[in-house]
Design a protein around this motif. Sequence first.
Motif, PDB file in Angstrom:
ATOM      1  N   VAL A   6      -4.670  12.991  19.479  1.00 60.15           N
ATOM      2  CA  VAL A   6      -4.980  11.552  19.729  1.00 60.15           C
ATOM      3  C   VAL A   6      -3.508  10.903  19.128  1.00 60.15           C
ATOM      4  CG1 VAL A   6      -6.068   9.346  19.542  1.00 60.15           C
ATOM      5  CG2 VAL A   6      -7.276  11.337  19.835  1.00 60.15           C
ATOM      6  N   SER A   7      -2.977   9.870  19.735  1.00 63.85           N
ATOM      7  CA  SER A   7      -1.700   9.273  19.192  1.00 63.85           C
ATOM      8  C   SER A   7      -2.305   8.140  18.330  1.00 63.85           C
ATOM      9  CB  SER A   7      -0.758   8.712  20.304  1.00 63.85           C
ATOM     10  OG  SER A   7       0.278   8.327  19.515  1.00 63.85           O
ATOM     11  N   PHE A   8      -1.823   8.134  17.008  1.00 62.92           N
ATOM     12  CA  PHE A   8      -2.155   7.006  16.025  1.00 62.92           C
ATOM     13  C   PHE A   8      -0.841   6.123  15.794  1.00 62.92           C
ATOM     14  CE2 PHE A   8      -5.894   9.073  15.809  1.00 62.92           C
ATOM     15  CZ  PHE A   8      -6.841   8.424  15.628  1.00 62.92           C
ATOM     16  N   ARG A   9      -1.062   4.956  15.595  1.00 61.69           N
ATOM     17  CA  ARG A   9       0.018   3.994  14.929  1.00 61.69           C
ATOM     18  C   ARG A   9      -0.519   3.776  13.631  1.00 61.69           C
ATOM     19  NH1 ARG A   9       2.544  -1.834  16.354  1.00 61.69           N
ATOM     20  NH2 ARG A   9       0.559  -2.448  15.218  1.00 61.69           N
ATOM     21  N   MET A  10       0.076   4.199  12.543  1.00 60.26           N
ATOM     22  CA  MET A  10      -0.208   4.209  11.267  1.00 60.26           C
ATOM     23  C   MET A  10       0.624   3.448  10.139  1.00 60.26           C
ATOM     24  SD  MET A  10      -1.689   7.792  10.805  1.00 60.26           S
ATOM     25  CE  MET A  10      -0.748   8.477  11.488  1.00 60.26           C
ATOM     26  N   LEU A  11       0.211   2.477   9.264  1.00 63.28           N
ATOM     27  CA  LEU A  11       1.149   1.930   8.312  1.00 63.28           C
ATOM     28  C   LEU A  11       1.962   2.872   7.702  1.00 63.28           C
ATOM     29  CD1 LEU A  11      -1.082  -0.927   7.161  1.00 63.28           C
ATOM     30  CD2 LEU A  11       0.759  -1.278   8.225  1.00 63.28           C
ATOM     31  N   ALA A  12       3.182   2.766   7.438  1.00 58.80           N
ATOM     32  CA  ALA A  12       3.933   3.405   6.631  1.00 58.80           C
ATOM     33  C   ALA A  12       3.483   3.011   5.266  1.00 58.80           C
ATOM     34  CB  ALA A  12       5.288   3.564   6.998  1.00 58.80           C
ATOM     35  N   ALA A  13       4.114   3.985   4.276  1.00 61.53           N
ATOM     36  CA  ALA A  13       3.931   3.609   2.727  1.00 61.53           C
ATOM     37  C   ALA A  13       4.964   2.413   2.502  1.00 61.53           C
ATOM     38  CB  ALA A  13       4.200   4.695   1.892  1.00 61.53           C
ATOM     39  N   SER A  14       4.303   1.460   1.361  1.00 61.42           N
ATOM     40  CA  SER A  14       5.206   0.159   1.030  1.00 61.42           C
ATOM     41  C   SER A  14       6.438   0.680   0.864  1.00 61.42           C
ATOM     42  CB  SER A  14       4.448  -0.469  -0.015  1.00 61.42           C
ATOM     43  OG  SER A  14       5.321  -1.205  -0.633  1.00 61.42           O
ATOM     44  N   ARG A  15       6.726   1.917   0.056  1.00 64.80           N
ATOM     45  CA  ARG A  15       8.047   2.204  -0.235  1.00 64.80           C
ATOM     46  C   ARG A  15       9.144   2.275   1.129  1.00 64.80           C
ATOM     47  NH1 ARG A  15       5.794   1.252  -4.257  1.00 64.80           N
ATOM     48  NH2 ARG A  15       6.452   1.941  -6.471  1.00 64.80           N
ATOM     49  N   VAL A  16       8.548   3.212   1.996  1.00 67.06           N
ATOM     50  CA  VAL A  16       9.178   3.226   3.099  1.00 67.06           C
ATOM     51  C   VAL A  16       9.507   2.063   4.043  1.00 67.06           C
ATOM     52  CG1 VAL A  16       9.077   4.674   5.499  1.00 67.06           C
ATOM     53  CG2 VAL A  16       8.121   5.595   3.520  1.00 67.06           C
ATOM     54  N   SER A  70      -2.312  -1.576  -4.943  1.00 67.22           N
ATOM     55  CA  SER A  70      -1.388  -0.137  -4.801  1.00 67.22           C
ATOM     56  C   SER A  70      -1.175  -0.345  -3.087  1.00 67.22           C
ATOM     57  CB  SER A  70      -2.091   0.943  -5.302  1.00 67.22           C
ATOM     58  OG  SER A  70      -3.216   1.238  -4.635  1.00 67.22           O
ATOM     59  N   ARG A  71      -1.518  -1.192  -2.338  1.00 67.50           N
ATOM     60  CA  ARG A  71      -1.448  -0.955  -0.955  1.00 67.50           C
ATOM     61  C   ARG A  71      -0.860  -2.055  -0.237  1.00 67.50           C
ATOM     62  NH1 ARG A  71      -6.955   1.281   1.515  1.00 67.50           N
ATOM     63  NH2 ARG A  71      -7.325   3.273   0.159  1.00 67.50           N
ATOM     64  N   PRO A  72       0.235  -2.665  -0.699  1.00 67.21           N
ATOM     65  CA  PRO A  72       0.853  -4.077  -0.161  1.00 67.21           C
ATOM     66  C   PRO A  72       1.006  -3.978   1.222  1.00 67.21           C
ATOM     67  CG  PRO A  72       2.342  -2.745  -1.438  1.00 67.21           C
ATOM     68  CD  PRO A  72       1.175  -2.262  -1.710  1.00 67.21           C
ATOM     69  N   GLU A  73       1.376  -2.814   1.860  1.00 62.63           N
ATOM     70  CA  GLU A  73       1.628  -2.733   3.221  1.00 62.63           C
ATOM     71  C   GLU A  73       0.679  -3.099   3.956  1.00 62.63           C
ATOM     72  OE1 GLU A  73       1.510  -0.161   1.311  1.00 62.63           O
ATOM     73  OE2 GLU A  73      -0.144   1.447   2.089  1.00 62.63           O
ATOM     74  N   GLN A  74      -0.820  -3.210   3.335  1.00 62.99           N
ATOM     75  CA  GLN A  74      -2.177  -3.342   4.063  1.00 62.99           C
ATOM     76  C   GLN A  74      -2.573  -4.963   4.035  1.00 62.99           C
ATOM     77  OE1 GLN A  74      -5.192  -1.019   2.920  1.00 62.99           O
ATOM     78  NE2 GLN A  74      -6.557  -1.393   4.931  1.00 62.99           N
ATOM     79  N   ALA A  75      -2.062  -5.523   3.004  1.00 63.42           N
ATOM     80  CA  ALA A  75      -2.611  -6.694   2.723  1.00 63.42           C
ATOM     81  C   ALA A  75      -2.193  -7.866   3.757  1.00 63.42           C
ATOM     82  CB  ALA A  75      -2.079  -7.341   1.332  1.00 63.42           C
ATOM     83  N   GLY A  76      -3.277  -8.740   4.078  1.00 59.28           N
ATOM     84  CA  GLY A  76      -2.923  -9.751   5.036  1.00 59.28           C
ATOM     85  C   GLY A  76      -3.761 -10.822   4.539  1.00 59.28           C
ATOM     86  N   LEU A  77      -3.519 -12.096   5.119  1.00 57.87           N
ATOM     87  CA  LEU A  77      -3.919 -13.435   4.890  1.00 57.87           C
ATOM     88  C   LEU A  77      -5.046 -13.936   5.480  1.00 57.87           C
ATOM     89  CD1 LEU A  77      -2.746 -15.552   2.881  1.00 57.87           C
ATOM     90  CD2 LEU A  77      -1.467 -16.556   4.863  1.00 57.87           C
ATOM     91  N   GLY A  78      -5.647 -13.193   6.443  1.00 54.95           N
ATOM     92  CA  GLY A  78      -6.498 -13.482   7.216  1.00 54.95           C
ATOM     93  C   GLY A  78      -7.965 -14.249   6.849  1.00 54.95           C
ATOM     94  N   VAL A  79      -8.444 -13.644   5.534  1.00 59.87           N
ATOM     95  CA  VAL A  79      -9.643 -13.699   5.058  1.00 59.87           C
ATOM     96  C   VAL A  79      -9.525 -14.878   4.276  1.00 59.87           C
ATOM     97  CG1 VAL A  79     -11.467 -13.045   3.469  1.00 59.87           C
ATOM     98  CG2 VAL A  79     -10.566 -11.291   5.065  1.00 59.87           C
ATOM     99  N   SER A  80      -8.269 -15.111   3.611  1.00 60.02           N
ATOM    100  CA  SER A  80      -8.329 -16.224   2.554  1.00 60.02           C
ATOM    101  C   SER A  80      -8.018 -17.513   3.612  1.00 60.02           C
ATOM    102  CB  SER A  80      -7.271 -16.090   1.779  1.00 60.02           C
ATOM    103  OG  SER A  80      -6.284 -15.545   2.317  1.00 60.02           O
ATOM    104  N   MET A  81      -7.272 -17.199   4.845  1.00 54.03           N
ATOM    105  CA  MET A  81      -7.246 -18.323   5.916  1.00 54.03           C
ATOM    106  C   MET A  81      -8.761 -19.038   6.343  1.00 54.03           C
ATOM    107  SD  MET A  81      -4.810 -17.746   8.946  1.00 54.03           S
ATOM    108  CE  MET A  81      -3.371 -16.964   8.533  1.00 54.03           C
TER     109      MET A  81
END
Lengths: 449, 490, 265
Positions: free
Chosen positions: A152-162, A215-226
């Motif tokens: 299966v093809s997945f679109r995954m987050l790259a690491a924050s450094r990348v 350690s996972r800045p690439e994943q962080a979002g504002l939705g919940v705090s919104m």
Amino acid sequence: MTDASMGATPAAKGSLTTEDARTKKRNAAEKRFQMYGIAAIGAGLFFLLVLLVSILSSGLGAFQQTFIEVPVYLDPAKLDKNGNRDPAEMAKVSTFGYGPLIEQAIFAQVEANGIATPLDSSKDMKALISASAAAQVRDVVLANPDLVGETVSFRMLAASRVDGYLKGRVQREDVARDKNIDAEHLDLTDAFVDAGIVAKQFNIDFVIGADASESRPEQAGLGVSMLGSLFMMIVVLVLALPIGVAASIYLEEFAPQNRWTDLIEVNISNLAAVPSIVFGILGLAVFIQFAHLPQSAPLVGGLVLTLMTLPTIIISTRASLKAVPPSIRDAALGLGASRTQSVFHHVLPLAMPGILTGTIIGLAQALGETAPLLLIGMVGYIATNYPDGLASGFMDPNSAMPAQIYEWAKRADPAYYERAWGGIIILLLFLMTMNIIAIILRRRFERRW
Amino acid sequence: MPVLWLVLAVLGIALVGYVLGRSLALASAGGEIRNLHSLPSYYGSNVAMKAAVPALLLLVVWLIVQPFVVNGMVSGMIPESEISEGSNLGLVMAEVHRTSEGLSNAVAAGIIDEDTARNPGADPETMTDRLKDAGQVVTSTLTAPILAAAQRYRALHDSGAWIMSGVVLVLALAGLIWGLRESQAEFRARNTVEQGIRALLIAAASIAVLTTIGIVLSLIFNTIEFFRLYPAAEFFFSLNWAPSFSGRGGSSELGIIPLLWGTLYISFVALVVAVPVGLFAAVYLSEYATPKVRAIAKPLLEVLAGIPTIVYGLFALLTIGPILLSVFGDDTVGWMQGQRAVMTAGIAMGIMLIPFVSSLSDDIINAVPQSLRDGSYGLGATKSETIKQVILPAALPGIVGAILLAASRAIGETMIVVLGAGAAARLSLNPFEAMTTVTAKIVSQLTGDSDFASPEALVAFALGMSLFVITLGLNVLALYIVRKYREQYE
Amino acid sequence: MNDMSLLERRVDTKDTKISARKVQVFYGDTHAIKDVDVDIQDKTVTAFIGPSGCGKSTFLRCLNRMNDTIDICRVTGDIMLDGEDIYDRRVDPVQLRAKVGMVFQKPNPFPKSIYDNVAYGPKIHGLAKNKAELDEIVEKALRRGAIWNEVKDRLHAPGTGLSGGQQQRLCIARAIATEPEVLLMDEPCSALDPIATAQVEELIDELRQSYSVVIVTHSMQQAARVSQKTAFFHLGNLVEYDDTSTIFTNPSDPRTESYITGRIG
């Protein structure tokens, strides 16, 4: 004629059309002074420009995120040893079981595209992907057990450094000191970008997603705090508008001239100038220490912000009540209406647009306020869970937009700075919308008596 | 949420009362509205008001008072021996609260049954384990007195809730009956309802006073508590700020002077930025600018006032700090060590205050009567001479008031200094050094651990008290000056 | 008294100080002054009379370009002061106003001391080399403003603390201190009581020795008492301009007669 009059005036001061030396000097001073004014305005506008430019230039990046899109072979031998596709059993395989599959899938791309790299094992691919990828794949698999065994093809987050490398935040010279990633990874990233496997795309999860661990800045979002902010604003609106309007009506229409009225008036004007952090102390002492309401709950935040916003709403409501001419009240009273009826039937509806404008501006002010929220525990809390319902939305710990931004700004990883700026863009968009609505309301319903 | 249900029940009674009261009144008038003193809805409202208001008021009072009564009854059960070294009754009581809550949750989750939860002979250790199994937070192994206290607390709490529900409902029904009996044609329902509305309005207006009282009380009580643990003289006069991190060691030095110094220094820098820019901008906008320029520049400047302080904080930390560092850092003159500094926070705060100063000054300059300008122009003065020698001196008191208000803003500002000023308390003259402020320390002492009993946490209330007194003083003074100034020209 | 001033009038007839030709003033779209031609003589008190809103104050304010401070105001035509067009682009209104001083309807002392009020003009125009000279100028101006005796002991008290009449004389003294050649007065007595009015009128009569005084007034009696020439304005037009005695005894225009006799206005 001219000569005669010149002779007649003893203190003739020369012609009007030629500037004497003193006037020249005075006019130069005049020009200088005017320049100071222009410079001051220029400085103000320049600061505004710099502020906006730094917000946009640093924050727009947060709306884009680097993704890796690869086909992953969901190996039944790893994911479903018994082969009966029972989700309950498959749930025993943790994200650690999925990691290697993803790494292999990426490594397969290295070979498939014939990329030359000194990284010769699939384990080396780990640095490229976000730690969230395994969980993402696992969630999909557990939801559709039948996918096991397929590719299966997945679109995954790259690491924050990348991500940082593609956005120019991570430089090659920094990488030498970085234990998370090596220069070879960056070469590989370049090759993957050429191959179209790695690309920056719009990241909706930044807007609607939840916060992530440090350690996972690439994943962080504002939705919940919104949502946290939303619930707080509901509390503020539901409490501050009626209380504020009631208080203003009393002070403007009914209050007798006495000590108590004076006391209230003095209190309101002073409360408007009390530092917001003091309201935080009040909230901590009264709502949390004394009333034992839950820490970090939007309900408490909303209560604190209500108390803070009340003076603003009262002041603007009183102004719009004052703007309704006394003749309207007289007209109603003249028809035999009681004072209460004249106020509620006539004055209040006429003052409503002004009241709403003031309320929206008060809400906007409350939405951007951070300091009191720090003291009632809305910072430091990692807002990862969406509230389950209304009650949970008000009572469960949550963050709020500005508190979340502050939290991100405090974190050590510079990748979070970008998110903080991005959060500011969203916050300012909200504030701008509210202010524009207020302006439109004012324009639309402004009445000239 | 039994309280929610109770509130809904009371509101339901009120609604029934409204309908009944309305129809009763109509019936008493033979169905003819003309025969009533007031409109029928007023009779309904009268009943609803009498049913709901006293009951809900009692509910609120009960909810506030009950925990104190219950606490008082339970805390007597805790023997001295339970309060371990360095702890206090408050902490033990918190443990009691947690345990009792844990019991309730465990019962609700069906892990233990009601009898077990209430069993006074239960073994504390087994109970601890069972609670832990139920996923409840129990910090350490329970002891017998604590478990007993928790059980008693829970029992009192529950029966209290039942009694409360009963009393509140009875009161609501009594109000209902009272209101219904009044629902006769000749009853002055409108006047009664309007008096009720008036009372509600007064109550709403009094919330401002309550808020102030709340602020003052919460500051005073905790400040007194702090001064019991830490000498007041040292707080006010010690030149050192060094809280110990361990919590309740006696080694903390909690002097406010370095914090005040940082606060005043940063505020000073902010005013140095904001006052000239804001004042000149106001002068230009009100005296020189064409209506077009004014219509554009004024709102644009005011945008600066609408931006939340967190944005300025980030701007200070991530934009101003690095720029200053590249100019004054180690690479050049070496005055600045890190991005956080008095200047960093001060400049950001100054930018924030520009529109504040300019719009206040604008108002004040516009309040100077046109006749004074005419008088000066009529004597052949240029505009700038008129401004400098007539308008500004005439507006001076008002402008001083505006600057004081801005100063009070600067002193109370939190987010910019938390992000931009640094964390180290320092008595230094170098504006490129990191310093900290009263507000920043309030935040750092009160976030994190929720143990409010130690002097390190309580000091925040003393700091808050000082901040409140200083800003209030400045505001009162400023408002007084501005009011005097306005009266002069009215 | 009327006869006396008639006598003096003939003696004092002087050259033209200000001459206006085809002056038009617009406030936005409103045509406030229409085609006014007038010659104002030196060492003479000229009164502008007319009903409210007739444009007399507007025209007065054209004479020292005070209208410049109003954005929507536009002036066309020629106004010559000593033969120079004061609306010439090269003319600095600041220099002009030093020559053509103004006293306003409402006394408007600056919120400064009495001394500073009077010294303000000389200071900005650099008329005094040192403190002693300035003191002298201030004293002279206050004496000519006929207020010296009342304030000499409290020169450093605020000017706003004086009574209305004193304030107005202070404002006149302030205007004199800059040594203007023309003094414009815009209803200087309308905010004063009768005694203060009498004092100011007496002062105006004395000022005629050295200045050309133009006074706008609502009161025909005042115009008759203090002026030698009178101009009657109506609806933005200059209806009639002549010797005061002629205007009040034998007006040539029926509108003037109606106003004088109280039928319009």
